[in-house]
Design a protein around this motif. Structure first.
Motif, mmCIF file in Angstrom:
data_model
loop_
_atom_site.group_PDB
_atom_site.id
_atom_site.type_symbol
_atom_site.label_atom_id
_atom_site.label_comp_id
_atom_site.label_asym_id
_atom_site.label_seq_id
_atom_site.Cartn_x
_atom_site.Cartn_y
_atom_site.Cartn_z
ATOM 1 N N ILE A 1 107.595 70.258 111.579
ATOM 2 C CA ILE A 1 107.955 68.841 111.632
ATOM 3 C C ILE A 1 106.697 68.022 111.361
ATOM 4 O O ILE A 1 105.695 68.130 112.087
ATOM 5 C CB ILE A 1 108.543 68.475 113.011
ATOM 6 C CG1 ILE A 1 109.803 69.328 113.289
ATOM 7 C CG2 ILE A 1 108.873 66.986 113.079
ATOM 8 C CD1 ILE A 1 110.368 69.156 114.685
ATOM 9 N N PHE A 2 106.740 67.227 110.284
ATOM 10 C CA PHE A 2 105.599 66.400 109.881
ATOM 11 C C PHE A 2 105.917 64.932 110.126
ATOM 12 O O PHE A 2 107.072 64.497 110.023
ATOM 13 C CB PHE A 2 105.292 66.597 108.399
ATOM 14 C CG PHE A 2 104.694 67.937 108.050
ATOM 15 C CD1 PHE A 2 103.311 68.102 108.001
ATOM 16 C CD2 PHE A 2 105.508 69.038 107.787
ATOM 17 C CE1 PHE A 2 102.759 69.327 107.679
ATOM 18 C CE2 PHE A 2 104.969 70.259 107.464
ATOM 19 C CZ PHE A 2 103.584 70.412 107.403
ATOM 20 N N TYR A 3 104.865 64.171 110.438
ATOM 21 C CA TYR A 3 104.982 62.718 110.556
ATOM 22 C C TYR A 3 103.753 62.092 109.911
ATOM 23 O O TYR A 3 102.619 62.361 110.316
ATOM 24 C CB TYR A 3 105.079 62.293 112.022
ATOM 25 C CG TYR A 3 105.177 60.801 112.222
ATOM 26 C CD1 TYR A 3 106.316 60.094 111.844
ATOM 27 C CD2 TYR A 3 104.121 60.100 112.797
ATOM 28 C CE1 TYR A 3 106.407 58.728 112.022
ATOM 29 C CE2 TYR A 3 104.197 58.718 112.987
ATOM 30 C CZ TYR A 3 105.345 58.047 112.591
ATOM 31 O OH TYR A 3 105.436 56.673 112.767
ATOM 32 N N LEU B 1 101.227 67.521 110.912
ATOM 33 C CA LEU B 1 102.129 68.432 111.607
ATOM 34 C C LEU B 1 102.171 68.045 113.082
ATOM 35 O O LEU B 1 101.136 68.063 113.769
ATOM 36 C CB LEU B 1 101.647 69.878 111.457
ATOM 37 C CG LEU B 1 102.489 70.944 112.161
ATOM 38 C CD1 LEU B 1 103.849 71.074 111.496
ATOM 39 C CD2 LEU B 1 101.770 72.289 112.155
ATOM 40 N N ILE B 2 103.349 67.707 113.588
ATOM 41 C CA ILE B 2 103.450 67.238 114.977
ATOM 42 C C ILE B 2 104.291 68.159 115.861
ATOM 43 O O ILE B 2 104.337 67.978 117.084
ATOM 44 C CB ILE B 2 104.026 65.816 115.044
ATOM 45 C CG1 ILE B 2 105.460 65.780 114.488
ATOM 46 C CG2 ILE B 2 103.120 64.841 114.329
ATOM 47 C CD1 ILE B 2 106.169 64.452 114.750
ATOM 48 N N GLY B 3 104.962 69.135 115.272
ATOM 49 C CA GLY B 3 105.789 70.027 116.088
ATOM 50 C C GLY B 3 106.586 70.985 115.238
ATOM 51 O O GLY B 3 106.422 71.063 114.007
ATOM 52 N N TRP B 4 107.464 71.722 115.912
ATOM 53 C CA TRP B 4 108.307 72.724 115.249
ATOM 54 C C TRP B 4 109.701 72.687 115.852
ATOM 55 O O TRP B 4 109.859 72.520 117.063
ATOM 56 C CB TRP B 4 107.735 74.131 115.433
ATOM 57 C CG TRP B 4 106.333 74.301 114.954
ATOM 58 C CD1 TRP B 4 105.177 73.989 115.630
ATOM 59 C CD2 TRP B 4 105.920 74.814 113.678
ATOM 60 N NE1 TRP B 4 104.076 74.272 114.865
ATOM 61 C CE2 TRP B 4 104.499 74.793 113.656
ATOM 62 C CE3 TRP B 4 106.592 75.303 112.564
ATOM 63 C CZ2 TRP B 4 103.754 75.226 112.571
ATOM 64 C CZ3 TRP B 4 105.859 75.730 111.472
ATOM 65 C CH2 TRP B 4 104.463 75.692 111.472
ATOM 66 N N ALA C 1 102.882 71.002 118.393
ATOM 67 C CA ALA C 1 102.123 71.464 117.219
ATOM 68 C C ALA C 1 101.373 72.754 117.498
ATOM 69 O O ALA C 1 101.070 73.516 116.576
ATOM 70 C CB ALA C 1 101.150 70.371 116.770
ATOM 71 N N GLN C 2 101.103 73.015 118.777
ATOM 72 C CA GLN C 2 100.385 74.244 119.155
ATOM 73 C C GLN C 2 101.341 75.397 119.432
ATOM 74 O O GLN C 2 100.948 76.420 119.990
ATOM 75 C CB GLN C 2 99.519 73.971 120.397
ATOM 76 C CG GLN C 2 98.366 73.018 120.172
ATOM 77 C CD GLN C 2 98.821 71.568 120.041
ATOM 78 O OE1 GLN C 2 99.704 71.101 120.782
ATOM 79 N NE2 GLN C 2 98.235 70.851 119.087
#
Length: 589
Positions: free
Chosen positions: A112-114, A118-121, A51-52
């Motif tokens: 990428i959402f959960y 937002l948890i990642g890309w 996410a960062q």
């Protein structure tokens, strides 16, 4: 986040799952795309980010893409707005000055959402056959500004909450020469990021978000620690080297990358101060490209078994002065920036070769590789009136290294692309491959020989066509190390070996656009070989004899370069060899 509470087995399972997901992204792209450059050449890269926006995992893709991919992710967030993303969005961009590389490389970034968080890309970059501009294939060797090189796309949402923005899609397709291919290939990139989303969410559902995030952090920290440990074994000091490109396609003057690698404790500063100013032609490397050239070399020089991720980049600081060929100012032409990345990584390797060898864990080195992507385009219209564009980037030789000869017929370390099979070319294009072979004597002589390059001859079967090339290493061959000789330079000709033979690019050697061709003309491309490592007079005579038997080198080279005398059966004559080598050594004094 501190005080990680995840056991090593779980870390290994989760991070291996992330790596498998990144590899599956590439498989998705290959299986769903239309263009040979995707599904045969594999000229694309995929990565998964936390996410960062730190790169947490990628497959065995192109180092030239991967080091710069985080730049695109961050530019996308900055320009679209961190709070503006929604599930199902995908950002498209190719602007070199907004984290891209060169215009044909199109990047797709997907949040990428959960459960609303937002948890990642997921992000990928892929080279498209044509993105408009002056010439088919979008590699204009005489470009003087970025506007001439093709359609420039800032970060915009091509996919909005799962739906294609057809207005943006049609605007893009109206500016390229192969719109059907482009649409299919763009959607394959979207599909690859959906694969990333699916695999990351599966891991989160199985192990929990906090555990997955901790595993990501642990893996990056471990990679950072291992890179730092390797660097800490190098003596502190400033190590300088340089390497040059042939010219910029506008003025036939070599342009030089100058680099000082400053080792300080467990980190390095890679300083390009003194590098030549940005050039008028398209041979400029934007900052993301330059970072890729640095990162890939440091990773290879430390320990290539270290899991590759953003942690590997933390010990490395890059100083790239604005307005130079390693950090140009817009609107500099930069399609040939991939050529400069090869010069960058070879210059950094050459600087690392200045570090003393008599240390417990010496730098992993090799002499210069082919040092070019050998960009070649054949285009025109077939008998059916359909336009075709073939993009080729044939292999060359890697440099020799301590204890081993260089690899032959392999892409430069900037990429893991594959060659286009002869069968695929002849099935899909009005072309015939008349010749495809290793070039004898192309590997630089050394105790450890440079790898051999290739020759590839293309016969045009269409009524007319055009040739465009943008390469390097015709004027400045790949260097050898520690007494090794340089590899054979590249060469481009038309109708080679016939009374009509002529150079394809007479003015600049490997840079020319829109050379007219007619049916049955043959374009000959010979790539550069790798540099040799160590004194060729120290090479085992039996290895020289074997190279002659396999036709890697000629008997003439065995005698002239290696000082090996062969008998009528091809076996080394030890007495004659000793005498010949002593004569050659005397001549050096």
């Amino acid at each position: 986040m501190s005080g990680y509470q995840v056991d090593p087995v779980t870390v290994e399972v989760v991070t291996s799952g992330l790596a498998a997901g990144a590899r599956e992204m590439g498989i998705t792209m290959r299986q769903t795309s239309s263009s040979t450059i995707f599904n045969e050449g594999n000229d694309y890269s995929c990565g998964m980010f936390n996410a960062q926006t730190e790169l947490v995992s990628h497959g065995e893709f192109l180092p030239i893409h991967l080091g710069s991919l985080p730049y695109s992710v961050n530019y996308s967030i900055d320009e679209v707005g961190a709070g503006q993303f929604r599930p199902g969005d995908s950002i498209i961009l190719n602007d070199p000055f907004r984290g891209g590389s060169h215009l044909p490389d199109v990047t797709m970034v997907t949040p990428i959402f959960y459960e609303g968080q937002l948890i990642g890309w997921g992000a990928n970059r892929a080279h498209h056959l044509d993105v408009g501009g002056t010439v088919p294939g979008s590699f204009y060797a005489q470009a003087r500004e970025n506007y001439q090189e093709g359609l420039r796309i800032p970060p915009v949402r091509l996919i909005k909450e799962g739906e294609i923005d057809e207005e943006i899609m049609q605007m893009i397709l109206a500016n390229v020469r192969l719109p059907e291919n482009m649409r299919s290939d763009l959607l394959s990139q979207v599909s690859a990021n959906l694969t990333a989303r699916r695999r990351l969410i599966e891991l989160v559902e199985r192990y929990g978000l906090e555990t997955v995030e901790q595993c990501m952090a642990i893996e990056m920290n471990n990679s950072e620690r291992r890179v730092r440990a390797a660097i800490a074994g190098w003596p502190d000091g400033d190590y300088y080297a340089e390497d040059s490109m042939d010219n910029d396609g506008i003025t036939d003057v070599p342009r030089t990358v100058r680099v000082t690698v400053k080792v300080r404790g467990d980190g390095v500063v890679v300083d390009f101060t003194g590098t030549d100013p940005q050039v008028e032609g398209p041979l400029n490397s934007v900052l993301g490209y330059t970072a890729s050239g640095v990162y890939m070399t440091i990773q290879a020089a430390t320990d290539p078994t270290i899991p590759p991720n953003g942690g590997c980049y933390r010990p490395v600081e890059i100083i790239a002065p604005k307005g130079t060929i390693v950090n140009p100012v817009f609107p500099a032409a930069c399609t040939g920036g991939n050529e400069i990345v090869s010069v960058i990584h070879n210059a950094v390797y050459r600087a690392l070769a200045e570090i003393p060898r008599d240390i417990p864990n010496p730098v992993r080195l090799m002499a210069a590789d082919q040092g070019s992507s050998n960009n070649l385009f054949l285009s025109g219209f077939g008998e059916d009136g359909e336009r075709f564009v073939l993009y080729e980037y044939p292999e060359g030789g890697w440099g020799g290294a301590e204890g081993r000869d260089g690899q032959s017929a392999i892409y430069s370390i900037v990429g893991n692309t594959w060659n286009l099979p002869v069968e695929a070319i002849e099935m899909r294009y009005p072309l015939r491959i008349d010749r495809y072979e290793l070039r004898q004597d192309s590997g630089g002589p050394g105790e450890w020989r440079g790898g051999l390059s290739v020759r590839r001859d293309y016969r045009l079967l269409a009524p007319t066509g055009e040739l465009s090339i943008l390469g390097n290493r015709v004027r400045v061959p790949p260097y050898g190390l520690f007494g090794g000789h340089h590899g054979a330079p590249a060469r481009y000709r038309i109708d080679a070996g016939t009374p009509d033979e002529r150079p394809a690019a007479p003015e600049f050697g490997a840079k020319k656009s829109m050379v007219p061709l007619v049916r049955d003309q043959v374009v000959n491309q010979e790539t550069a070989g790798g540099g040799g490592y160590g004194d060729p007079l120290d090479r085992d005579p039996a290895a020289v004899a074997r190279d002659v038997e396999y036709e890697y080198i000629s008997r003439r080279s065995a005698f002239k370069d290696y000082g090996v005398v062969l008998d009528s059966e091809g076996a080394p004559d030890q007495e004659g060899t000793d005498a010949r080598r002593e004569t050659l050594r005397e001549n050096r004094r």
